[in-house]
Design a protein around this motif. Structure first.
Motif, short mmCIF file in Angstrom:
data_model
loop_
_atom_site.label_atom_id
_atom_site.label_comp_id
_atom_site.label_asym_id
_atom_site.label_seq_id
_atom_site.Cartn_x
_atom_site.Cartn_y
_atom_site.Cartn_z
N ASP A 69 0.85 -1.20 0.00
CA ASP A 69 0.00 0.00 0.00
C ASP A 69 0.88 1.24 0.00
OD1 ASP A 69 -2.15 -1.73 0.29
OD2 ASP A 69 -1.94 -1.72 2.48
N LYS A 70 0.32 2.32 -0.51
CA LYS A 70 1.11 3.55 -0.61
C LYS A 70 1.63 3.99 0.76
CE LYS A 70 1.00 8.02 -2.90
NZ LYS A 70 2.44 7.90 -3.10
N THR A 71 2.87 4.44 0.79
CA THR A 71 3.49 4.88 2.04
C THR A 71 2.72 6.05 2.64
OG1 THR A 71 5.63 4.26 1.16
CG2 THR A 71 5.65 5.68 3.09
N VAL A 72 2.41 5.94 3.93
CA VAL A 72 1.71 7.03 4.62
C VAL A 72 2.73 7.82 5.45
CG1 VAL A 72 -0.11 7.60 6.26
CG2 VAL A 72 -0.37 5.62 4.75
N LEU A 73 2.87 9.12 5.12
CA LEU A 73 3.85 9.96 5.82
C LEU A 73 3.15 10.77 6.89
CD1 LEU A 73 5.82 11.25 2.70
CD2 LEU A 73 6.51 9.45 4.29
N PRO A 74 3.54 10.59 8.15
CA PRO A 74 2.90 11.36 9.22
C PRO A 74 3.31 12.83 9.19
CG PRO A 74 4.62 9.95 10.12
CD PRO A 74 4.56 9.65 8.66
N SER A 75 2.44 13.70 9.67
CA SER A 75 2.77 15.11 9.78
C SER A 75 3.84 15.29 10.85
CB SER A 75 1.52 15.91 10.14
OG SER A 75 1.86 17.26 10.34
N PRO A 76 4.87 16.07 10.57
CA PRO A 76 5.97 16.19 11.55
C PRO A 76 5.61 17.09 12.72
CG PRO A 76 6.46 17.46 9.57
CD PRO A 76 5.12 16.82 9.34
N ALA A 77 5.05 16.47 13.77
CA ALA A 77 4.52 17.22 14.91
C ALA A 77 5.60 18.02 15.63
CB ALA A 77 3.85 16.25 15.89
N LEU A 78 6.85 17.58 15.56
CA LEU A 78 7.92 18.26 16.30
C LEU A 78 8.29 19.61 15.70
CD1 LEU A 78 10.79 15.83 17.39
CD2 LEU A 78 9.20 17.11 18.82
N LEU A 79 7.96 19.82 14.43
CA LEU A 79 8.36 21.07 13.78
C LEU A 79 7.45 22.21 14.16
CD1 LEU A 79 9.25 20.11 10.08
CD2 LEU A 79 10.80 21.14 11.76
N PRO A 80 7.98 23.43 14.31
CA PRO A 80 7.13 24.60 14.48
C PRO A 80 6.18 24.72 13.28
CG PRO A 80 9.46 25.16 14.80
CD PRO A 80 9.41 23.76 14.29
N ALA A 81 5.02 25.35 13.49
CA ALA A 81 3.96 25.37 12.46
C ALA A 81 4.46 25.88 11.11
CB ALA A 81 2.79 26.20 12.96
N ALA A 82 5.27 26.95 11.12
CA ALA A 82 5.71 27.54 9.85
C ALA A 82 6.56 26.53 9.08
CB ALA A 82 6.52 28.80 10.13
N GLU A 83 7.49 25.86 9.78
CA GLU A 83 8.35 24.88 9.12
C GLU A 83 7.55 23.66 8.68
OE1 GLU A 83 9.61 26.77 11.54
OE2 GLU A 83 11.40 27.56 10.56
N ARG A 84 6.54 23.30 9.48
CA ARG A 84 5.72 22.13 9.12
C ARG A 84 5.02 22.36 7.79
NH1 ARG A 84 1.43 21.37 13.35
NH2 ARG A 84 3.21 21.88 14.67
N ARG A 85 4.50 23.57 7.61
CA ARG A 85 3.82 23.90 6.35
C ARG A 85 4.76 23.80 5.17
NH1 ARG A 85 1.58 28.03 9.16
NH2 ARG A 85 3.06 29.55 8.33
N ARG A 86 6.02 24.14 5.38
CA ARG A 86 6.98 24.19 4.27
C ARG A 86 7.65 22.85 4.00
NH1 ARG A 86 9.70 29.31 7.08
NH2 ARG A 86 8.24 30.93 6.41
N SER A 87 7.38 21.86 4.83
CA SER A 87 8.16 20.63 4.72
C SER A 87 7.55 19.68 3.69
CB SER A 87 8.28 19.95 6.08
OG SER A 87 7.00 19.59 6.56
#
Lengths: 396, 264
Positions: free
Chosen positions: B36-54
């Motif tokens: 099945d297609k790889t599921v990538l979790p949202s990187p909770a450790l990153l600050p919100a701005a960096e999370r959006r850009r990742s």
């Protein structure tokens, strides 16, 4: 650390092909920067372009590697008898006992930028003669170097933006100490492309003038290109007095921001301190610092604070990017070779284009001729990556 | 010359493989792997701005790296890092090349700083606070082996504890046709110079020109052969089996890695 010997080294940049031209340019304070005339780029900026790269022809059996970056790599390898020295090392150690460690940031991305201009109008496909793996891919320059010499040992590209070809010295040191290899071809190769020119422009970091590192009126960098290489070996018992040794490496991460350095230069300071610790030296043992000195407001301010915190204000220092431009992934390698020339020739190179240094440091506005025993070179990059190297003469 | 270390933690994410602990049955052949297609979790450790850009490579790197480090009971900030990837952020690279081929070449600053090969390493240090050294490598199809050799060199030469992360993500078209990697796949290994309580296995690696071993499971073998980071899958299978094992991993052309695994 046990010092490693730079048994051969060479550099090709906008200030010259090979050591003789490079040293002469430094002595004559000649810059390689000129108004940008690269490809179809329409930006009011200066670049340090290497003349004659387009005319370089790769050997027929390596035609799949043909792109500007690998042409520049070959041009660099052909200078100062470097290729011959590698062949001698192969005869001495064996092809599998020599590692290849090359730093680059953009490798052959220009090939893909050009291919995207020629996509099929209907399908969007790239042209059929486009080869990704041996041109665009970040590894292609190390793969090319490996194939150029017929080496069969470990090979890798280090690609941590503008610290890349400083960090190759650290990776090679570790693998040599671990005993997996006896010698290493290390270097940096980065060539002009649209991604970096328009990218730095988008960040407002490209200067409209030839860059002026550490100047009170600096306003950004000038991009250059270069190929620099060194052959690292364990030092034999009897070395010439002016032989150049790698004495220490220091690496750190800022953990701060993707495109801005830590404002106090904390990571930079850690890298310099680690390099001193590894070399078993005190700050006062360093005769010259080749600064990262990109001429952006934030880099030079942060680096200046870090250097002052560790060294005080008495150590002569300069950035040679006013001469060569910022050669990005090749900067660490190029500036390592400039440091080696400084050690062998007793020359502390002035920082060009700088009129009034915006720093309390002993920033060199004129060349100084004096004995030089040990030098430190800084290379920092996007992603908050830092690397400092210490080189010294064998007679100290 | 053989380089040795102790594996203290493992991270794994790929098609049908959701974490090291959740993948044991597939790796030991008890259950077939469903790709099945790889599921990538949202990187909770990153600050919100960096999370959006990742992008995908950042999410993948953080997920496998943290799984390995948490399993080992260690703090990421204490470990030297080795990041090895056969490419960077493919979506971002495509967007930049597409824009540079038009008359309007004003790429965005975020696109540009995400174009560097050490993007994931940069976000990793921001997320974990790790100010330690980070080696950021590429060796095309040999990237797993290159990362493993660099990490083992750090363990042996500098007596350091290291996390090694080998991660690959896909390019969109038209680059995917030129470099067909069809899904995200990542392996992380925490390697230590000493045998501690959390050690899973001892690993010893040397160069060889012997032929590389293939995997029996057709789905796993297809992953191994098609994604550079998955060239390390035979190593993970051997650790999961908890038996002494020797294998040959693909590396650079005819230069390959002889790997011995001994459970702890």
């Amino acid at each position: 650390m046990n010092p490693l010997w730079l048994s051969h080294f060479t550099a090709t940049s906008s200030i010259g092909r090979g050591l003789e031209q490079t040293l002469a340019a430094l002595r004559e304070r000649r810059t390689g920067l000129a108004p940008c005339a690269f490809d179809t780029v329409e930006l009011a900026t200066f670049t340090g372009e290497v003349a004659g790269v387009d005319e370089v022809q790769l050997p027929a059996h390596l035609a799949r590697f043909d792109c500007r970056n690998n042409r520049l790599a070959q041009l660099g390898l052909m200078q100062d008898g470097f290729a011959g020295a590698v062949h001698e090392a192969i005869a001495k150690y064996g092809a599998q006992r020599i590692g290849v460690f090359i730093g680059t940031s953009t490798s052959g991305i220009l090939q893909t930028e050009l291919a995207y201009r020629q996509r099929d109008a209907e399908t969007g496909a790239l042209p059929v003669d486009f080869i990704y793996g041996t041109t665009h891919n970040t590894f292609s320059v190390a793969d090319f170097t490996r194939c150029y010499f017929g080496l069969t040992g470990p090979a890798v590209v280090v690609s941590s933006a503008c610290s890349s070809s400083a960090k190759v010295f650290a990776s090679a040191r570790r693998m040599m100490k671990a005993g997996l290899i006896e010698a290493a071809v290390v270097g940096g190769v980065d060539s002009l492309c649209l991604t970096t020119l328009y990218g730095f422009n988008s960040l407002g970091l490209l200067s409209g003038q030839a860059c002026r590192p550490y100047d009170a009126e600096r306003n950004g960098l000038s991009i250059g290109e270069a190929a620099a290489f060194a052959l690292l070996e364990h030092p034999p018992k009897n070395l010439c007095s002016d032989a150049v040794l790698l004495l220490g490496t220091g690496e750190s991460s800022d953990a701060y921001h993707m495109s801005s350095p830590h404002p106090d230069g904390l990571g930079a300071r850690m890298a310099m301190q680690d390099a001193l610790n590894m070399a078993g030296l005190a700050p006062s043992d360093i005769d010259y610092i080749n600064l990262h000195g990109t001429a952006t407001l934030s880099n030079d301010a942060a680096e200046g604070l870090a250097v002052a915190a560790l060294f005080g204000n008495g150590t002569p220092c300069s950035s040679t990017k006013g001469a060569t431009g910022h050669t990005l992934g090749a900067a660490g390698g190029l500036e390592a070779v400039i440091c080696a020339l400084a050690l062998q020739n007793g020359l502390l190179p002035a920082g060009l284009n700088t009129q009034q240094a915006d720093s309390s440091l002993d920033y060199l506005l004129e060349n100084r001729e004096q004995p030089v025993a040990r030098v430190l070179s800084n290379s920092f990059g996007f992603g908050g990556t830092n690397c400092s190297l210490i080189f010294g003469r064998a007679d100290h | 010359m053989t380089l040795s270390a102790y594996i203290e933690g493992i991270g794994l994410l790929g098609p049908g493989l959701t974490g090291w602990s959740g993948s044991q049955a597939m790796l030991t052949g008890q259950r077939p792997c469903q790709p099945d297609k790889t599921v990538l979790p949202s990187p909770a450790l990153l600050p919100a701005a960096e999370r959006r850009r990742s992008g995908a490579i950042v999410k993948l790197t953080l997920a496998v790296g943290l799984e390995a480090i948490n399993a080992a009971g260690l703090n990421a900030a204490d470990l030297a890092c080795v990041f090895s990837a056969s490419g960077g952020d493919g979506e971002n690279c495509h967007a930049i090349c597409e824009m540079l081929a038009t008359d309007d070449r004003q790429i965005s600053p975020t696109r540009f700083h995400n174009s560097v090969h050490n993007t994931a390493a940069g976000y990793w240090s921001i997320a974990t606070g790790a100010m330690s050294s980070a080696s950021v490598l590429c060796a095309f199809d040999a990237s797993f082996g290159a990362g493993l050799l660099e990490a083992l060199s750090q363990v042996v030469a500098d007596d350091a504890r290291v996390v090694m992360l080998a991660c690959d993500t896909a390019y969109p078209e038209p680059l995917n046709s030129a470099r067909p990697i069809n899904d995200a796949f990542g392996i992380a290994l925490v390697l230590s110079p000493v045998q501690s309580e959390q050690a899973l296995a001892k690993i010893s690696v040397s160069l060889t020109d012997a032929r590389a071993d293939l995997l029996e499971d057709a789905t796993l073998e297809s992953l191994r052969a098609s994604i550079p980071a998955a060239r390390g899958l035979p190593l993970l299978c051997a650790v999961a089996m908890r038996n002494d094992a020797c294998m040959v991993l693909d590396y650079l052309g005819d230069t390959r890695l002889s790997v011995a695994i001994t459970p702890c």
